[in-house]
Scaffold this active site. Structure first.
Site, PDB file in Angstrom:
ATOM      1  N   TYR A  14      32.009   0.464 -29.239  1.00 49.54           N
ATOM      2  CA  TYR A  14      30.825   1.091 -30.252  1.00 49.54           C
ATOM      3  C   TYR A  14      29.476   1.065 -30.194  1.00 49.54           C
ATOM      4  O   TYR A  14      28.878   1.706 -31.153  1.00 49.54           O
ATOM      5  CB  TYR A  14      31.268  -0.020 -31.788  1.00 49.54           C
ATOM      6  CG  TYR A  14      32.742   0.653 -32.256  1.00 49.54           C
ATOM      7  CD1 TYR A  14      32.288   0.996 -33.274  1.00 49.54           C
ATOM      8  CD2 TYR A  14      33.966   0.438 -31.501  1.00 49.54           C
ATOM      9  CE1 TYR A  14      33.752   1.621 -34.269  1.00 49.54           C
ATOM     10  CE2 TYR A  14      34.879   0.234 -33.243  1.00 49.54           C
ATOM     11  CZ  TYR A  14      34.949   1.451 -34.133  1.00 49.54           C
ATOM     12  OH  TYR A  14      35.848   1.048 -34.575  1.00 49.54           O
ATOM     13  N   GLU A  45      40.156  -3.470 -37.097  1.00 53.82           N
ATOM     14  CA  GLU A  45      40.506  -4.031 -35.847  1.00 53.82           C
ATOM     15  C   GLU A  45      40.667  -4.585 -35.375  1.00 53.82           C
ATOM     16  O   GLU A  45      42.137  -4.930 -34.719  1.00 53.82           O
ATOM     17  CB  GLU A  45      40.192  -2.576 -35.508  1.00 53.82           C
ATOM     18  CG  GLU A  45      39.626  -1.255 -35.691  1.00 53.82           C
ATOM     19  CD  GLU A  45      38.161  -0.006 -35.462  1.00 53.82           C
ATOM     20  OE1 GLU A  45      38.177  -0.601 -34.268  1.00 53.82           O
ATOM     21  OE2 GLU A  45      38.810   0.628 -35.600  1.00 53.82           O
TER      22      GLU A  45
HETATM   23  C1  HEM Z   1      31.238   4.111 -36.430  1.00 55.69           C
HETATM   24  C2  HEM Z   1      32.413   4.785 -35.850  1.00 55.69           C
HETATM   25  C3  HEM Z   1      33.616   6.114 -35.788  1.00 55.69           C
HETATM   26  C4  HEM Z   1      33.520   6.411 -36.471  1.00 55.69           C
HETATM   27  C5  HEM Z   1      32.968   6.938 -37.661  1.00 55.69           C
HETATM   28  C6  HEM Z   1      34.848   6.775 -35.801  1.00 55.69           C
HETATM   29  C7  HEM Z   1      35.643   8.423 -36.808  1.00 55.69           C
HETATM   30  C8  HEM Z   1      36.475   8.405 -35.917  1.00 55.69           C
HETATM   31  C9  HEM Z   1      37.697   9.544 -37.185  1.00 55.69           C
HETATM   32  C10 HEM Z   1      37.552   9.782 -38.057  1.00 55.69           C
HETATM   33  C11 HEM Z   1      38.855   9.595 -36.242  1.00 55.69           C
HETATM   34  C12 HEM Z   1      39.917  10.864 -36.594  1.00 55.69           C
HETATM   35  C13 HEM Z   1      41.055   9.835 -37.227  1.00 55.69           C
HETATM   36  C14 HEM Z   1      42.376  10.797 -37.274  1.00 55.69           C
HETATM   37  O1  HEM Z   1      42.387  11.477 -37.891  1.00 55.69           O
HETATM   38  O2  HEM Z   1      43.370  10.479 -37.184  1.00 55.69           O
HETATM   39  C15 HEM Z   1      38.781   9.406 -34.990  1.00 55.69           C
HETATM   40  C16 HEM Z   1      39.286   8.849 -33.638  1.00 55.69           C
HETATM   41  C17 HEM Z   1      39.189   9.058 -32.648  1.00 55.69           C
HETATM   42  N1  HEM Z   1      38.253   8.142 -32.113  1.00 55.69           N
HETATM   43 FE1  HEM Z   1      36.502   7.464 -33.519  1.00 55.69          FE
HETATM   44  N2  HEM Z   1      35.500   6.429 -34.380  1.00 55.69           N
HETATM   45  C18 HEM Z   1      34.315   6.283 -34.029  1.00 55.69           C
HETATM   46  C19 HEM Z   1      33.923   5.082 -33.275  1.00 55.69           C
HETATM   47  C20 HEM Z   1      34.842   5.487 -32.297  1.00 55.69           C
HETATM   48  C21 HEM Z   1      34.809   5.184 -30.861  1.00 55.69           C
HETATM   49  C22 HEM Z   1      33.788   4.010 -30.824  1.00 55.69           C
HETATM   50  C23 HEM Z   1      35.782   5.242 -30.125  1.00 55.69           C
HETATM   51  C24 HEM Z   1      35.764   5.097 -28.322  1.00 55.69           C
HETATM   52  C25 HEM Z   1      34.700   5.091 -27.695  1.00 55.69           C
HETATM   53  C26 HEM Z   1      36.053   6.014 -31.145  1.00 55.69           C
HETATM   54  C27 HEM Z   1      37.434   6.915 -29.868  1.00 55.69           C
HETATM   55  C28 HEM Z   1      38.354   7.416 -31.359  1.00 55.69           C
HETATM   56  C29 HEM Z   1      39.392   8.231 -30.431  1.00 55.69           C
HETATM   57  C30 HEM Z   1      38.997   8.495 -29.072  1.00 55.69           C
HETATM   58  C31 HEM Z   1      40.650   9.181 -31.333  1.00 55.69           C
HETATM   59  C32 HEM Z   1      41.291   9.726 -31.422  1.00 55.69           C
HETATM   60  C33 HEM Z   1      40.857  10.627 -31.031  1.00 55.69           C
HETATM   61  C34 HEM Z   1      42.200  12.616 -31.339  1.00 55.69           C
HETATM   62  O3  HEM Z   1      43.340  12.311 -31.577  1.00 55.69           O
HETATM   63  O4  HEM Z   1      41.357  12.832 -31.492  1.00 55.69           O
HETATM   64  N3  HEM Z   1      35.826   6.743 -31.810  1.00 55.69           N
HETATM   65  N4  HEM Z   1      37.496   8.188 -35.059  1.00 55.69           N
END
Ligand code: HEM
Ligand SMILES: Cc1cc2nc3c(=O)[nH]c(=O)nc-3n(C[C@H](O)[C@H](O)[C@H](O)COP(=O)(O)OP(=O)(O)OC[C@H]3O[C@@H](n4cnc5c(N)ncnc54)[C@H](O)[C@@H]3O)c2cc1C
Length: 420
Positions: free
Chosen positions: A96, A138
């Site tokens: 994050y 989480e």
């Molecule tokens: C405030 C911070 C964050 C927000 C608002 C956010 C938002 C999201 C959202 C909306 C999704 C899609 C969920 C779904 O539809 O299934 C997602 C998936 C994901 N996020 Fe985050 N995220 C954040 C932080 C992070 C961080 C810190 C990481 C790691 C570096 C990360 C890595 C991922 C990954 C790998 C996915 C799955 C992507 C995929 O399947 O295509 N996210 N996140």
């Protein structure tokens, strides 16, 4: 630390400009972040980065959060899907910090002089409030996961075809320890090395009720867009992980698997006898098998309807479902829609009920497979996005409350967020 009134206003005032440049921000953010931290390529789905689904999803959540920053409590339920996905992918607090740094830098690049030091501090605070909410949830999920909070090695015990393009993988933990229970409908992430030298993870619904000795997933081959010429048919972008699993991962192979996660599930602790209607198309069948098996095992008399649409010659899990119906004739109802009926092979009433795509209006009210009159019926829907939209619209038009319809999308972002 919370935002004061002035900071809230500064954040809100910059939202229109950030929305306008959403695509540009996302591309600057991911490009710079992945250049500085190439190890994060192992976490992100490379296809969803390229097609923009992941950047759009992240941007939509951050800007939506900032626009409603005065109503934090209302936003919490919207985070459940992404927090579950983050935990199934081993996303940690330190990630994050990296995301926050590169996101604010991208905002600064796009806003130019409008990103005054005051605006920047306000955005840093807004991001940290959101990050705290997400990492807080989480942390709870990781606590529930116990000692299995990252990847665990499994051995593929056997691979069983369910149709021409769906294969079930029986996964046994290499450490031999009993597997924790999960709620029917949940998924695991499976991580494999891909030919480009990275790791890639994908989610697969557990397609069997919980048992301590193995988990089962059912993987559909994703061929991608076909390219046909006069002599042959080939595929432009075959799916990376599904094809690799089906073609290269045989019995005896090792794969990395996450703890089960996901917010699409039947709450088995709520032991009510409300009817359940499972409506799926294609590989959307996978979580439904888990739900149907769990219910018929633990609540054998509970009314349950199985409505499935298939284009395959061989409807996946057809024999298994026929057995469930025979074992529970008073409570288990089925309707199979088959859009490609093969003359001389398919038999109405045996291999299918309706020769069309799923059309709920064709179900006769006399057989009551939708339990519309009950009022408390729970509907589980999984399949292509357009299919889920049509099913939801139909059910809503019949008076079903939105809260009683659960949908599971097999992709990232848009559809998953829209339903909230
Ligand atoms: C405030 C911070 C964050 C927000 C608002 C956010 C938002 C999201 C959202 C909306 C999704 C899609 C969920 C779904 O539809 O299934 C997602 C998936 C994901 N996020 Fe985050 N995220 C954040 C932080 C992070 C961080 C810190 C990481 C790691 C570096 C990360 C890595 C991922 C990954 C790998 C996915 C799955 C992507 C995929 O399947 O295509 N996210 N996140
Ligand atoms: C909660 C959840 C549960 C799921 N459960 C299941 C399940 O039970 N069973 C199951 O089979 N799947 C399930 N999925 C889907 C699964 O996670 C994968 O998305 C699926 O297997 C495809 O992954 P892939 O790596 O093969 O394809 P990817 O490589 O991710 O490609 C995805 C699609 O994009 C296309 N594509 C790739 N590159 C390009 C390009 N450059 N241009 C144009 N198109 C391109 C591919 O052809 C393919 O159609 C689930 C997903 C989620 C989120």
């Amino acid at each position: 630390m919370a935002l004061n009134y002035k900071q809230t206003k500064l954040v809100k005032d910059t939202i229109p400009a950030l929305r306008e440049h959403g695509e540009r921000i996302a591309s600057i953010f991911y490009r710079n972040m992945l250049r500085a931290h190439p190890e994060l390529n192992n976490y992100f789905n490379s296809v969803n980065l390229k097609n923009g689904r992941q950047p759009r999803a992240l941007t939509a959540v951050i800007l939506g959060f900032a626009a409603n920053i005065n109503n934090l409590a209302e936003q919490v339920p919207k985070f459940e899907r992404m927090c579950n996905k983050h935990c199934s992918l081993s996303i940690r607090l330190e990630h994050y910090e990296i995301v926050g740094e590169y996101l604010i830098r991208a905002y600064a690049e796009v806003l130019g002089p409008a990103m005054t030091p005051e605006v920047q501090v306000a955005w840093e605070r807004a991001y940290s409030v959101l990050a705290k909410m997400l990492t807080g949830r989480e942390a709870q999920l990781y606590k529930q996961f116990g000692s299995w909070s990252s990847w665990r090695k499994f051995r593929v015990d056997k691979v069983v075809p369910e149709s021409a393009d769906i294969y079930s993988f029986y996964l046994v933990p290499q450490d031999g320890e009993p597997l924790p229970s999960f709620l029917p409908g949940q998924y695991v992430s499976v991580q494999v090395p891909t030919p480009d030298g990275h790791l890639q993870a994908r989610q697969y619904s557990l397609s069997e009720a919980w048992r301590p000795d193995y988990y089962r997933i059912s993987v559909k081959r994703d061929e991608g867009p076909a390219y046909a010429n006069a002599v042959s048919k080939s595929y432009l972008h075959p799916g990376a992980v599904s094809n690799l699993l089906i073609d290269r991962v045989a019995a005896g192979a090792a794969v990395d698997v996450s703890h089960p996660a996901g917010e699409f599930f039947l709450d088995t602790k709520e032991t009510g006898a409300r009817p359940l209607v499972l409506i799926s198309a294609g590989i959307g069948v996978a979580p439904m098998v888990s739900i149907a098996n769990a219910v018929t095992q633990s609540q054998p008399g509970r009314p349950i309807s199985w409505i499935h649409g298939s284009r395959s010659e061989q409807v996946p899990f057809h024999d298994h479902v026929a057995r469930l119906r025979a074992q529970h004739p008073a409570s288990f109802r089925t309707a199979v829609f088959k859009s490609r009926v093969v003359e001389g092979v398919d038999v109405p009433g045996v291999t299918y009920d309706f020769a069309s795509r799923v059309d709920l209006a064709r179900l006769s009210p006399d057989e009551d497979r939708l339990f519309l009159e009950h009022g408390g019926t729970e509907y589980f829907v999984c399949g292509p996005e357009a299919f889920m939209r049509d099913v939801s619209l139909y059910l809503r038009a019949q008076g079903v409350a939105g809260a009683h319809i659960k949908i599971e999308t097999f992709s990232t972002g848009d559809a998953a967020l829209e339903q909230k």
